[in-house]
Design a protein around this motif. Structure first.
Motif, PDB file in Angstrom:
ATOM      1  N   SER A 349     -12.502  33.425  19.247  1.00  0.00           N
ATOM      2  CA  SER A 349     -11.264  33.994  18.695  1.00  0.00           C
ATOM      3  C   SER A 349     -10.905  33.233  17.427  1.00  0.00           C
ATOM      4  CB  SER A 349     -10.124  33.909  19.712  1.00  0.00           C
ATOM      5  OG  SER A 349      -8.962  34.542  19.214  1.00  0.00           O
ATOM      6  N   ASN A 350     -10.835  33.945  16.305  1.00  0.00           N
ATOM      7  CA  ASN A 350     -10.379  33.354  15.040  1.00  0.00           C
ATOM      8  C   ASN A 350      -8.923  33.749  14.819  1.00  0.00           C
ATOM      9  OD1 ASN A 350     -12.968  32.364  14.471  1.00  0.00           O
ATOM     10  ND2 ASN A 350     -13.578  34.287  13.488  1.00  0.00           N
ATOM     11  N   ASN A 351      -8.058  32.757  14.822  1.00  0.00           N
ATOM     12  CA  ASN A 351      -6.629  33.042  14.701  1.00  0.00           C
ATOM     13  C   ASN A 351      -6.176  32.961  13.245  1.00  0.00           C
ATOM     14  OD1 ASN A 351      -6.606  31.115  17.581  1.00  0.00           O
ATOM     15  ND2 ASN A 351      -6.054  33.264  17.609  1.00  0.00           N
ATOM     16  N   VAL A 352      -5.410  33.963  12.806  1.00  0.00           N
ATOM     17  CA  VAL A 352      -4.798  33.960  11.478  1.00  0.00           C
ATOM     18  C   VAL A 352      -3.420  33.333  11.591  1.00  0.00           C
ATOM     19  CG1 VAL A 352      -3.960  35.409   9.580  1.00  0.00           C
ATOM     20  CG2 VAL A 352      -6.083  35.997  10.768  1.00  0.00           C
ATOM     21  N   GLU A 353      -3.063  32.517  10.600  1.00  0.00           N
ATOM     22  CA  GLU A 353      -1.788  31.810  10.627  1.00  0.00           C
ATOM     23  C   GLU A 353      -0.614  32.768  10.804  1.00  0.00           C
ATOM     24  OE1 GLU A 353       0.823  28.770   7.786  1.00  0.00           O
ATOM     25  OE2 GLU A 353      -1.023  29.686   7.067  1.00  0.00           O
ATOM     26  N   SER A 354       0.283  32.445  11.724  1.00  0.00           N
ATOM     27  CA  SER A 354       1.546  33.137  11.982  1.00  0.00           C
ATOM     28  C   SER A 354       1.387  34.477  12.685  1.00  0.00           C
ATOM     29  CB  SER A 354       2.335  33.370  10.681  1.00  0.00           C
ATOM     30  OG  SER A 354       2.583  32.153  10.032  1.00  0.00           O
ATOM     31  N   LEU A 500     -13.119  44.308  13.764  1.00  0.00           N
ATOM     32  CA  LEU A 500     -13.763  45.463  13.129  1.00  0.00           C
ATOM     33  C   LEU A 500     -13.173  45.754  11.754  1.00  0.00           C
ATOM     34  CD1 LEU A 500     -13.988  47.871  16.203  1.00  0.00           C
ATOM     35  CD2 LEU A 500     -15.658  46.192  15.420  1.00  0.00           C
ATOM     36  N   GLU A 501     -11.900  45.407  11.547  1.00  0.00           N
ATOM     37  CA  GLU A 501     -11.232  45.689  10.279  1.00  0.00           C
ATOM     38  C   GLU A 501     -11.223  44.491   9.339  1.00  0.00           C
ATOM     39  OE1 GLU A 501      -7.410  47.040  11.477  1.00  0.00           O
ATOM     40  OE2 GLU A 501      -8.151  48.913  12.359  1.00  0.00           O
ATOM     41  N   SER A 502     -11.991  43.461   9.652  1.00  0.00           N
ATOM     42  CA  SER A 502     -12.089  42.306   8.757  1.00  0.00           C
ATOM     43  C   SER A 502     -12.632  42.745   7.400  1.00  0.00           C
ATOM     44  CB  SER A 502     -13.006  41.240   9.365  1.00  0.00           C
ATOM     45  OG  SER A 502     -12.487  40.793  10.597  1.00  0.00           O
ATOM     46  N   LEU A 503     -12.080  42.199   6.342  1.00  0.00           N
ATOM     47  CA  LEU A 503     -12.426  42.633   4.987  1.00  0.00           C
ATOM     48  C   LEU A 503     -13.304  41.617   4.283  1.00  0.00           C
ATOM     49  CD1 LEU A 503      -8.878  43.833   3.832  1.00  0.00           C
ATOM     50  CD2 LEU A 503     -10.730  45.243   4.751  1.00  0.00           C
ATOM     51  N   ASN A 504     -14.223  42.127   3.473  1.00  0.00           N
ATOM     52  CA  ASN A 504     -14.972  41.229   2.594  1.00  0.00           C
ATOM     53  C   ASN A 504     -14.256  41.137   1.248  1.00  0.00           C
ATOM     54  OD1 ASN A 504     -15.546  43.594   1.238  1.00  0.00           O
ATOM     55  ND2 ASN A 504     -17.734  43.605   1.715  1.00  0.00           N
ATOM     56  N   GLU A 505     -14.864  40.484   0.295  1.00  0.00           N
ATOM     57  CA  GLU A 505     -14.201  40.263  -0.991  1.00  0.00           C
ATOM     58  C   GLU A 505     -14.063  41.542  -1.809  1.00  0.00           C
ATOM     59  OE1 GLU A 505     -16.512  37.161  -2.711  1.00  0.00           O
ATOM     60  OE2 GLU A 505     -15.605  35.591  -1.471  1.00  0.00           O
ATOM     61  N   LYS A 539     -18.414  35.644   9.450  1.00  0.00           N
ATOM     62  CA  LYS A 539     -18.012  34.657   8.455  1.00  0.00           C
ATOM     63  C   LYS A 539     -18.755  34.872   7.139  1.00  0.00           C
ATOM     64  CE  LYS A 539     -17.612  29.673   7.726  1.00  0.00           C
ATOM     65  NZ  LYS A 539     -17.864  28.320   8.316  1.00  0.00           N
ATOM     66  N   LYS A 540     -20.044  35.148   7.239  1.00  0.00           N
ATOM     67  CA  LYS A 540     -20.839  35.391   6.035  1.00  0.00           C
ATOM     68  C   LYS A 540     -20.368  36.649   5.317  1.00  0.00           C
ATOM     69  CE  LYS A 540     -25.620  36.194   4.552  1.00  0.00           C
ATOM     70  NZ  LYS A 540     -27.034  36.347   5.020  1.00  0.00           N
ATOM     71  N   TYR A 541     -20.026  37.682   6.094  1.00  0.00           N
ATOM     72  CA  TYR A 541     -19.597  38.959   5.510  1.00  0.00           C
ATOM     73  C   TYR A 541     -18.259  38.808   4.783  1.00  0.00           C
ATOM     74  CZ  TYR A 541     -18.239  43.879   5.169  1.00  0.00           C
ATOM     75  OH  TYR A 541     -17.844  45.110   4.702  1.00  0.00           O
ATOM     76  N   CYS A 542     -17.301  38.133   5.389  1.00  0.00           N
ATOM     77  CA  CYS A 542     -15.943  38.027   4.831  1.00  0.00           C
ATOM     78  C   CYS A 542     -15.880  37.053   3.662  1.00  0.00           C
ATOM     79  CB  CYS A 542     -14.957  37.596   5.920  1.00  0.00           C
ATOM     80  SG  CYS A 542     -14.771  38.808   7.242  1.00  0.00           S
ATOM     81  N   ASN A 544     -14.719  34.351   1.320  1.00  0.00           N
ATOM     82  CA  ASN A 544     -13.415  33.723   1.113  1.00  0.00           C
ATOM     83  C   ASN A 544     -12.258  34.725   1.123  1.00  0.00           C
ATOM     84  OD1 ASN A 544     -14.552  31.120   0.774  1.00  0.00           O
ATOM     85  ND2 ASN A 544     -15.058  31.605  -1.360  1.00  0.00           N
ATOM     86  N   ALA A 545     -12.541  35.960   1.532  1.00  0.00           N
ATOM     87  CA  ALA A 545     -11.490  36.985   1.546  1.00  0.00           C
ATOM     88  C   ALA A 545     -10.424  36.638   2.577  1.00  0.00           C
ATOM     89  CB  ALA A 545     -12.090  38.352   1.852  1.00  0.00           C
ATOM     90  N   GLN A 546      -9.178  36.871   2.210  1.00  0.00           N
ATOM     91  CA  GLN A 546      -8.069  36.592   3.120  1.00  0.00           C
ATOM     92  C   GLN A 546      -8.014  37.655   4.224  1.00  0.00           C
ATOM     93  OE1 GLN A 546      -4.250  36.391   1.233  1.00  0.00           O
ATOM     94  NE2 GLN A 546      -3.134  35.927   3.113  1.00  0.00           N
TER      95      GLN A 546
END
Length: 559
Positions: A349-354, A500-505, A539-542, A544-546
């Motif tokens: 699980s990768n947690n995003v801040e807040s 599934l909705e993680s974004l790349n740069e 991680k490789k796909y995304c 440094n994209a936020q």
């Protein structure tokens, strides 16, 4: 016998033509160089007299008229030449001084007018500056209140009402998401200038309540027209103005005069200020419009810092809540996964801040029955954590019963819907009940969390979960049960939509296809290795994209 006088017509015509040419050139000189070449009116007059005398003598055959024209031209020219001959440099200097004095007096008069106008402009802008300074100073006192925007708009409402002695004032602010205007502040008597719903009783309390909670589109009403036009409007007599709708004969619905002013910053419009006077009172004037516009401009100027403060306060509060929520969220996720016969488990699980919206769980209900949970709670910070704890507690109790997975989801849904708190209770949940003895799985899902099944025998992977409403929408929702038989090498995987909705740069989503490809490519590895390789690929796909949502995955492989 022919004499020299017989040819008199030739010089007469030549004189007329030459005089006409001289007149034309004198006129052209006057037009093209009026300042440097000043031609006296005497020259024009002499040219006209000579040309006229020559033409008339030619027509009448009498030379007497030509001689008279010459004499008259000389008589007119002599006084002019005498004046120019006696004109001394001193006289020229006096005339120049007199002309300079006249121009100076004119310049002084022009300067006096300009100074008066300049003083008026300075007074006007000084007034605007004083109003802006007072309002900005007052604005700072609202930063510490709980309802900063509402309280500040109420203060501005009172200020505007008192400034133009209005009977009522309404402040509407735009909602960019819905593209509408909503009433944020209402004061005094304000007869609606728009058409009321046909089924609304014409009673003061009902009409006022309808007004306060109405949302106005940007068309078919005066508020939307002012918002779109971005210019103040004075309606002195609403009866004669087709933009104002007359709702009925009741006294409290009779429209008087109105002032409408947009609240704008640069080219953006934030809302509309509307002021009203009852028909029995004096009508609004241009001076009232100007006064209200000055205050409205000051209100517009202060909205930017207020919005910035509210955004900062909200961000700070979310960060504070998010930090606390993330701390407790980690305690809800199993620190050590149980050992299940002939089965391997992998997860991350990768947690995003807040955000704090995801959690997964593995519950042992009896020796050969295991329950796998993947949940994604709507909202952020402490709100989502509270709902997460509620769902976790309900599911941990319910999976120990003999009920089907779909029934357990329905129980949890009804419990959330019956909660009377103001917190949003929406969540997506995937529940997998697995019997290690029979290798049978019972699956139920709600919301967006998918479940994928990799079949080792055919080397195919597909989504087996069914689309349904999220948990917490309505307690009448019915969920379906999915039963499958698993074999050695089969894989079950469930994840949250954040993965599934993680974004790349390039702002392109990771997608379900990318997840399925990694699972198929690593189908011979155990569940833990599969989850790690999905994590690395993500991680490789995304790069440094936020990212804006938590990313969670749970993998179950039958050995």
């Amino acid at each position: 016998m022919t004499t020299i006088d017989s040819f008199i017509n030739v010089p007469l015509l030549a004189t007329a033509i030459t005089g006409l040419i001289l007149f034309i050139f004198l006129f052209l000189i006057k037009l093209r160089r009026p300042e440097t070449n000043k031609v006296s009116f005497v020259y024009y007059l002499d040219c006209v007299i000579i040309v006229a005398g020559a033409i008339y003598s030619y027509i009448s055959k009498l030379n007497f008229y030509f001689v008279c024209a010459i004499v008259l031209a000389e008589v007119i020219m002599v006084p002019y030449l005498i004046i120019r001959a006696l004109d001394t440099p001193k006289r020229q200097e006096k005339r120049a001084e007199k002309k300079a004095a006249s121009e100076k007096n004119k310049s002084i008069l022009d300067n006096t007018i300009s100074k008066a106008e300049l003083q008026e402009i300075e007074d006007k802008f000084q007034n605007r500056l004083d109003v802006n300074n007072d309002l900005i100073a007052k604005l700072s006192t609202f930063f510490s209140s709980d309802n900063s925007l509402e309280n500040y708009l109420e203060y501005c409402n009172t200020l505007l009402t008192d400034a133009v002695k209005a009977d009522g004032c309404v402040i509407l602010m735009s909602d960019d998401y819905d593209n509408t205007l909503a009433v944020k502040s209402f004061k005094g008597d304000f007869p609606p200038p728009y058409r009321l719903p046909d089924d609304l009783p014409h009673k003061p309390i009902r009409v006022e309540t309808n007004f306060k909670f109405a949302h106005f589109t940007l068309a078919d009403n005066i508020f939307g027209k002012v918002f779109e036009g971005k210019k103040p409007i004075l309606v002195a007599d609403s009866v004669k103005d087709p933009r104002i709708y007359q709702n009925g004969p009741e006294e409290f619905l009779r429209c008087g005069s109105y002032i409408f002013i947009p609240i704008k910053q640069m080219d953006d419009c934030l809302g509309v200020i509307a002021l009203s006077r009852n028909p029995q009172n004096d009508k609004f004037t241009k001076a009232d419009l100007d006064s209200a516009t000055v205050l409205a401009d000051a209100v517009s100027m202060t909205m930017k810092p207020l919005y910035s403060f509210l955004a900062y306060a909200e961000h700070t509060e979310l960060n504070k809540d998010g930090t606390t929520a993330t701390k407790y969220q980690k305690t809800l996720i199993p620190q050590k996964l149980p050992v299940i016969p002939n089965t391997s488990i992998g997860c991350f699980s990768n947690n995003v801040e807040s955000v704090c919206g995801d959690y997964y769980d593995v519950v042992i209900s009896r020796r050969d029955k295991f329950s796998f949970v993947m949940a994604d709670v709507a909202g952020k910070g402490m709100n989502s954590l509270i709902v997460m704890i509620m769902i976790r507690a309900i599911l941990r109790l319910a999976v120990n019963t003999s009920q089907k997975a779909a029934t357990i989801i329905e129980w949890a849904n009804k419990s959330l819907c019956n909660d009377s708190s103001k917190i949003d209770h929406f969540a997506s949940v995937a529940l997998i009940n697995y019997n290690s003895s029979t290798k049978e799985a019972e699956i139920a899902t709600c919301g967006n969390n998918p479940v994928f099944h990799y079949v080792a025998a055919t080397r195919e992977i597909k989504q087996i979960s069914l689309p349904s409403e999220p948990m917490g929408v309505t307690k009448e929702t019915v969920y379906e049960n999915i039963n499958i038989k698993l074999s050695a090498g089969d894989i079950l995987a469930t994840c949250t939509d954040g993965l599934l909705e993680s974004l790349n740069e390039n702002s392109i989503q990771y997608s379900a296809e990318s997840l399925k490809n990694v699972i198929k490519k690593n189908c011979n590895a155990n569940a833990k290795d599969i989850s790690n390789r999905v994590k690395d690929d993500l991680k490789k796909y995304c790069g440094n994209a936020q990212q804006y949502d938590d990313q969670s995955l749970l993998v179950i492989k039958i050995q």
